[in-house]
Write a protein that holds these residues in place. Structure first.
Motif: not given
Lengths: 246, 246
Positions: A17-21, B15-21
């Motif tokens: 659930q962590l954003p990539a940033a 896009l870097d605010q997207l959770p990995a899931a």
């Protein structure tokens, strides 16, 4: 050279659930500061920087230490759960960085997935119209002030998300919230209690305003109370705008 | 074989605010359904499935199509911006899936970074105590009902996040909100207008309740209004709990 103080949230708990940033910031931090159990959620291979764990209740010390380390030139990540701006470490971090005056480091707040939307996602879309978030912890907020906000929000026709509903020692705000909701909202209004969303031991219980006094709640529970626009569809709660079918 | 309908949010835009899931779900989807400009935000190499773009205002058609495709056995991702449970597609998706009865697909709602916390992170920690989110769009909600909620939330002493404050054709709810806030909150209470958070053309403007009528706002702006606990620290807004220094 000035460092940088990044305030990051770990989301509801599952690392996916962590954003990539946020993951990138954790990976690049020289120094990680946070409550011990939050640090333990992040494997060393994802965040190889030096770790400085703190115990519960040392929020201001943590924020000060993180601001100092950043002022000394380090790249520091200060950890919260959820979104760090929602009942998290961002406010204290900004205060402590500002308190260092000219020496103060650059501060960056990284948004994350907050407990309200994590819990909501597990029961459908109860926050799809308007809503409010309220923490029932009276540890840092005087009770009369908290009670006034609670009463105003129970009376307003919005979905309500209750963070920190009760601890072992603190039951009064929860009992007061239940009584206020039972006065202000129809008894069949849907309610959900979500515990440990996206973590081991996750549980979801559905109830309604009339029966919500029977829910067991603790500091790991988030309670969502519907508005007049919230309906139950099987195991889901949904808040509907006007165009939706009845 | 039943498919699966995943309702995902793209967060504030980067896009870097997207959770990995969410990224994993997009990558694995057979079929992506969404508003054209949201689909355009996701490069084909990150989401190689077939795309079915819709125009604005076709929300129910989109949700129905996504539910149908999932019922036919496909793995479908239905796209929202932000968090799909906050003014997003999750409620309609659940309704449409439920409407298919026995044929209805499994639905999964993925939490994301909602516009409120994305905007808040760019101005500090204005939502660090209690807060409410309200959409000023009266397209789908009768105005008297919206006005009642707005009045109740302006009067409650919580930070307030206004989504969709105004469009070219719709100014009345915004003017009404400004007037209500100027009646209920002290004029120096901090206000921030954040436009296009984490997207090209991002802008942040700070004001206060007394001057907020001069802000230019549109459908890409989120307005955050402080409570009695919100202070300004240089370019940051911070909402403070009791233990914080004055």
């Amino acid at each position: 050279m000035k460092g940088r103080l990044a305030v990051v949230g770990l989301g509801p708990g599952a690392l996916d659930q962590l954003p990539a940033a946020v993951a990138t910031e954790l990976a690049g931090a020289d120094h990680l500061v946070g409550y011990r159990s939050y640090l333990d959620q992040v494997p060393a291979e994802l965040a190889p920087g030096r770790r400085e764990p703190y115990e519960l209740g040392e929020e201001r010390r943590r924020a000060r230490r993180a601001a100092e380390a950043a002022a000394e030139g380090q790249r520091v990540a200060l950890l919260s759960s959820g979104d760090p701006g929602i009942y998290g470490m961002a406010a204290l971090a900004i205060e402590e960085a500002a308190g260092l005056g000219e020496r103060g480091p650059e501060v960056a707040v990284f948004p994350g997935v907050t407990a309200a939307t994590a819990a909501a996602s597990l029961v459908g879309a109860p926050l799809a119209v308007d809503f409010a978030c309220l923490s029932l912890s009276d540890l840092l907020v005087p009770w009369p002030e908290l009670a006034a906000r609670l009463e105003a929000l129970c009376a307003a026709d919005v979905a309500l998300v209750l963070y920190n509903p009760a601890s072992r020692a603190r039951r009064r705000p929860w009992e007061w919230a239940v009584a206020s909701l039972q006065r202000h909202r129809p008894q069949p209004t849907p309610v959900a209690a979500v515990r440990r969303a996206y973590r081991a031991g996750q549980s979801v219980r559905l109830a309604d305003v009339g029966s919500m006094d029977e829910l067991e709640v603790d500091m790991e529970t988030v309670v969502i109370v519907g508005s007049s626009r919230t309906v139950r569809r099987g195991e889901w709660l949904v808040s509907l705008r006007d165009e939706a079918p009845p």
